[in-house]
Scaffold this active site. Structure first.
Site, PDB file in Angstrom:
ATOM      1  N   ASN A   9       0.876  -1.178   0.000  1.00  0.00           N
ATOM      2  CA  ASN A   9       0.000   0.000   0.000  1.00  0.00           C
ATOM      3  C   ASN A   9       0.911   1.225   0.000  1.00  0.00           C
ATOM      4  O   ASN A   9       1.468   1.590   1.027  1.00  0.00           O
ATOM      5  CB  ASN A   9      -0.888  -0.032   1.260  1.00  0.00           C
ATOM      6  CG  ASN A   9      -1.699   1.245   1.442  1.00  0.00           C
ATOM      7  OD1 ASN A   9      -1.766   2.070   0.528  1.00  0.00           O
ATOM      8  ND2 ASN A   9      -2.310   1.409   2.601  1.00  0.00           N
ATOM      9  N   TRP A  10       1.056   1.811  -1.180  1.00  0.00           N
ATOM     10  CA  TRP A  10       2.021   2.918  -1.309  1.00  0.00           C
ATOM     11  C   TRP A  10       1.500   4.221  -0.708  1.00  0.00           C
ATOM     12  O   TRP A  10       2.234   5.203  -0.616  1.00  0.00           O
ATOM     13  CB  TRP A  10       2.374   3.138  -2.789  1.00  0.00           C
ATOM     14  CG  TRP A  10       3.124   1.991  -3.408  1.00  0.00           C
ATOM     15  CD1 TRP A  10       3.590   0.861  -2.759  1.00  0.00           C
ATOM     16  CD2 TRP A  10       3.520   1.848  -4.780  1.00  0.00           C
ATOM     17  NE1 TRP A  10       4.242   0.041  -3.650  1.00  0.00           N
ATOM     18  CE2 TRP A  10       4.210   0.622  -4.900  1.00  0.00           C
ATOM     19  CE3 TRP A  10       3.356   2.643  -5.917  1.00  0.00           C
ATOM     20  CZ2 TRP A  10       4.738   0.171  -6.124  1.00  0.00           C
ATOM     21  CZ3 TRP A  10       3.876   2.192  -7.130  1.00  0.00           C
ATOM     22  CH2 TRP A  10       4.559   0.974  -7.222  1.00  0.00           C
ATOM     23  N   LYS A  11       0.244   4.269  -0.341  1.00  0.00           N
ATOM     24  CA  LYS A  11      -0.379   5.490   0.194  1.00  0.00           C
ATOM     25  C   LYS A  11      -0.093   6.677  -0.737  1.00  0.00           C
ATOM     26  O   LYS A  11       0.058   6.484  -1.938  1.00  0.00           O
ATOM     27  CB  LYS A  11       0.092   5.734   1.630  1.00  0.00           C
ATOM     28  CG  LYS A  11      -0.138   4.492   2.507  1.00  0.00           C
ATOM     29  CD  LYS A  11      -0.044   4.750   3.962  1.00  0.00           C
ATOM     30  CE  LYS A  11      -0.304   3.442   4.710  1.00  0.00           C
ATOM     31  NZ  LYS A  11      -0.291   3.606   6.149  1.00  0.00           N
ATOM     32  N   HIS A  95      -9.686   1.166   4.826  1.00  0.00           N
ATOM     33  CA  HIS A  95      -8.408   1.383   5.525  1.00  0.00           C
ATOM     34  C   HIS A  95      -8.652   2.352   6.686  1.00  0.00           C
ATOM     35  O   HIS A  95      -9.469   3.276   6.563  1.00  0.00           O
ATOM     36  CB  HIS A  95      -7.369   1.950   4.553  1.00  0.00           C
ATOM     37  CG  HIS A  95      -5.999   1.995   5.157  1.00  0.00           C
ATOM     38  ND1 HIS A  95      -5.612   2.993   6.008  1.00  0.00           N
ATOM     39  CD2 HIS A  95      -4.948   1.148   5.058  1.00  0.00           C
ATOM     40  CE1 HIS A  95      -4.361   2.761   6.404  1.00  0.00           C
ATOM     41  NE2 HIS A  95      -3.942   1.649   5.841  1.00  0.00           N
ATOM     42  N   GLU A  97      -7.097   4.822   7.720  1.00  0.00           N
ATOM     43  CA  GLU A  97      -6.921   6.249   7.383  1.00  0.00           C
ATOM     44  C   GLU A  97      -8.151   6.787   6.668  1.00  0.00           C
ATOM     45  O   GLU A  97      -8.537   7.949   6.846  1.00  0.00           O
ATOM     46  CB  GLU A  97      -5.644   6.424   6.534  1.00  0.00           C
ATOM     47  CG  GLU A  97      -4.396   6.282   7.399  1.00  0.00           C
ATOM     48  CD  GLU A  97      -3.170   5.728   6.696  1.00  0.00           C
ATOM     49  OE1 GLU A  97      -3.107   5.766   5.451  1.00  0.00           O
ATOM     50  OE2 GLU A  97      -2.271   5.228   7.393  1.00  0.00           O
ATOM     51  N   GLU A 167      -5.640  -4.750  10.618  1.00  0.00           N
ATOM     52  CA  GLU A 167      -4.640  -3.704  10.801  1.00  0.00           C
ATOM     53  C   GLU A 167      -4.935  -2.934  12.091  1.00  0.00           C
ATOM     54  O   GLU A 167      -5.737  -1.985  12.079  1.00  0.00           O
ATOM     55  CB  GLU A 167      -4.652  -2.732   9.621  1.00  0.00           C
ATOM     56  CG  GLU A 167      -4.265  -3.354   8.309  1.00  0.00           C
ATOM     57  CD  GLU A 167      -3.669  -2.335   7.353  1.00  0.00           C
ATOM     58  OE1 GLU A 167      -2.535  -2.538   6.921  1.00  0.00           O
ATOM     59  OE2 GLU A 167      -4.323  -1.322   7.069  1.00  0.00           O
ATOM     60  N   GLY A 173       2.248   2.434  10.756  1.00  0.00           N
ATOM     61  CA  GLY A 173       3.224   3.515  10.597  1.00  0.00           C
ATOM     62  C   GLY A 173       3.937   3.911  11.879  1.00  0.00           C
ATOM     63  O   GLY A 173       4.595   4.951  11.934  1.00  0.00           O
ATOM     64  N   SER A 212       3.209  -1.961  10.384  1.00  0.00           N
ATOM     65  CA  SER A 212       4.655  -2.017  10.601  1.00  0.00           C
ATOM     66  C   SER A 212       5.275  -3.376  10.278  1.00  0.00           C
ATOM     67  O   SER A 212       6.208  -3.814  10.939  1.00  0.00           O
ATOM     68  CB  SER A 212       5.001  -1.589  12.031  1.00  0.00           C
ATOM     69  OG  SER A 212       4.590  -0.248  12.253  1.00  0.00           O
ATOM     70  N   GLY A 233       2.701  -1.053   4.341  1.00  0.00           N
ATOM     71  CA  GLY A 233       2.756   0.364   3.997  1.00  0.00           C
ATOM     72  C   GLY A 233       4.182   0.801   3.734  1.00  0.00           C
ATOM     73  O   GLY A 233       4.742   0.565   2.663  1.00  0.00           O
ATOM     74  N   GLY A 234       4.788   1.426   4.720  1.00  0.00           N
ATOM     75  CA  GLY A 234       6.118   2.025   4.582  1.00  0.00           C
ATOM     76  C   GLY A 234       7.152   1.122   3.919  1.00  0.00           C
ATOM     77  O   GLY A 234       7.881   1.565   3.018  1.00  0.00           O
TER      78      GLY A 234
HETATM   79  P1  PGA Z   1       2.643   0.433   7.679  1.00  0.00           P
HETATM   80  O1  PGA Z   1       1.201   0.658   7.030  1.00  0.00           O
HETATM   81  O2  PGA Z   1       3.174  -0.874   7.132  1.00  0.00           O
HETATM   82  O3  PGA Z   1       3.450   1.607   7.235  1.00  0.00           O
HETATM   83  O4  PGA Z   1       2.457   0.368   9.148  1.00  0.00           O
HETATM   84  C1  PGA Z   1       0.313  -0.417   6.817  1.00  0.00           C
HETATM   85  C2  PGA Z   1      -0.973   0.076   6.210  1.00  0.00           C
HETATM   86  O5  PGA Z   1      -1.425   1.179   6.566  1.00  0.00           O
HETATM   87  O6  PGA Z   1      -1.577  -0.606   5.372  1.00  0.00           O
END
Ligand code: PGA
Length: 250
Positions: A9-11, A95, A97, A167, A173, A212, A233-234
Site C-alpha cells: 500500500n504505497w499510500k 483502511h 486512514e 490492521e 506507521g 509495521s 505500507g512504509g
Molecule cells: P505500515 O502501514 O506498514 O506503514 O504500518 C500499513 C498500512 O497502513 O496498510
C-alpha cells in the site's frame, strides 16, 4: 491450502520516476513463480504506468480506495469500473486512514466493498481497533462489528472473492508491530466470525496482517496459523525490503 498474499500500500507517495524505478526493481527481484501472491496499490494517477510495467509479470496491482457509486456527478472520485478497466485485481476498502480522516463508516465501507465486487475487483477489507479500544479490551468486538457490517450488507457468499486485512491502528506507521500472538488471536477470531456464517468461506479466505510489517518480522508473523500474508505500507516503498517480505511468504 491458502497461498500467502503480500500487498504493498504505497499510500500518497511517489512520482512518475520513483514509481517507475520501484516497479522495475520489483519486477527484477520477484520471480514469476514466486510462491507468495504479490500485488501493489499505487496512488490512482500512477496505476496506468504501473499496469503497463507489470503487464507481463506475476505481480498484480490494485487501488487504495474507490467510490461506491457506479458513475455520475462525483467530482474527483474514481469508480470500480474505471479501476477494472485499468486491469486492477484488488482494491483496499475501509483502511483506517479512510475511516478516520475521511469519515468512512461501516455502511459506506460495505457499499464500497459491494461496488468493487460488482466490477469484478477483489476488495481487501481492512478492520482493526485503535489503541484506546485495545487498552479497554475491545479489540475483538470492534473487529467483529466492522466485519459483521459488511457480512450483513454483502452476504457471506461475497467473502468467497474477498480478502480481509487486520490492521490494528496503533501499529500502522508506528514501528510498533502486533506480536504474532496478538495478531493470531484476532485473525482466529475473524475466521471464527466468518465461520459462524459459512465454514467453507472462512477456511479459504486470506486474512492479512498489516501494521509495521518489515523484512525482520514478516517470517514470524507468517508462521502463525491464521495469518495468510501482509498489507505493507512504509516497507513497500523500498524494493529490497518489500522483496524480502514477499520471499518470507514462500
Ligand atoms: P505500515 O502501514 O506498514 O506503514 O504500518 C500499513 C498500512 O497502513 O496498510
Amino acid at each position: 491450502m491458502r497461498r500467502c498474499l503480500v500487498v504493498g500500500n504505497w499510500k500518497m507517495h511517489g512520482s512518475v520516476s520513483a514509481v517507475t524505478a520501484l516497479v522495475a526493481a520489483l519486477k527484477n527481484e520477484i520471480s514469476f513463480d514466486s510462491h507468495a501472491e504479490v500485488a501493489v496499490c499505487p496512488p490512482f494517477v500512477f496505476i496506468s504506468a504501473v499496469a503497463a510495467a507489470l503487464a507481463d509479470s506475476g505481480i498484480a496491482w490494485g487501488a487504495q480506495t474507490l467510490d461506491e457509486h457506479e458513475k455520475g456527478a462525483f467530482t474527483g472520485e474514481i469508480s470500480a469500473a474505471m479501476l477494472a478497466d485499468l486491469g486492477c485485481r484488488y482494491v483496499i476498502v475501509g483502511h483506517s486512514e479512510r475511516r478516520s480522516l475521511y469519515a468512512e463508516d461501516d455502511s459506506r465501507v460495505a457499499a464500497k466493498f459491494m461496488a468493487a465486487q460488482a466490477s469484478g475487483l477483489i476488495p481487501i477489507l481492512c478492520v482493526g481497533e485503535n489503541l484506546q479500544q485495545r487498552e479497554e479490551g475491545q479489540a475483538l468486538d470492534i473487529v467483529q462489528r466492522q466485519l459483521t457490517a459488511v457480512i450483513a450488507m454483502a452476504g457471506i457468499e461475497a467473502f468467497n472473492r474477498a480478502v480481509v486485512a487486520y490492521e490494528p491502528v496503533w501499529a500502522i506507521g508506528t514501528g510498533k508491530t502486533a506480536t504474532p500472538e496478538q495478531a493470531q488471536q484476532v485473525h482466529a477470531h475473524i475466521r471464527q466470525v466468518l465461520s459462524c456464517a459459512d465454514a467453507a468461506v472462512a477456511e479459504q479466505i486470506q486474512i492479512l496482517y498489516g501494521g509495521s510489517v518489515n523484512a525482520g518480522n514478516a517470517l514470524e508473523l507468517f508462521a502463525s496459523l491464521d495469518i495468510d500474508g501482509a498489507l505493507v505500507g512504509g516497507a513497500s516503498l523500498k524494493s529490497d525490503e518489500f522483496t524480502a517480505i514477499c520471499k518470507a511468504g514462500g
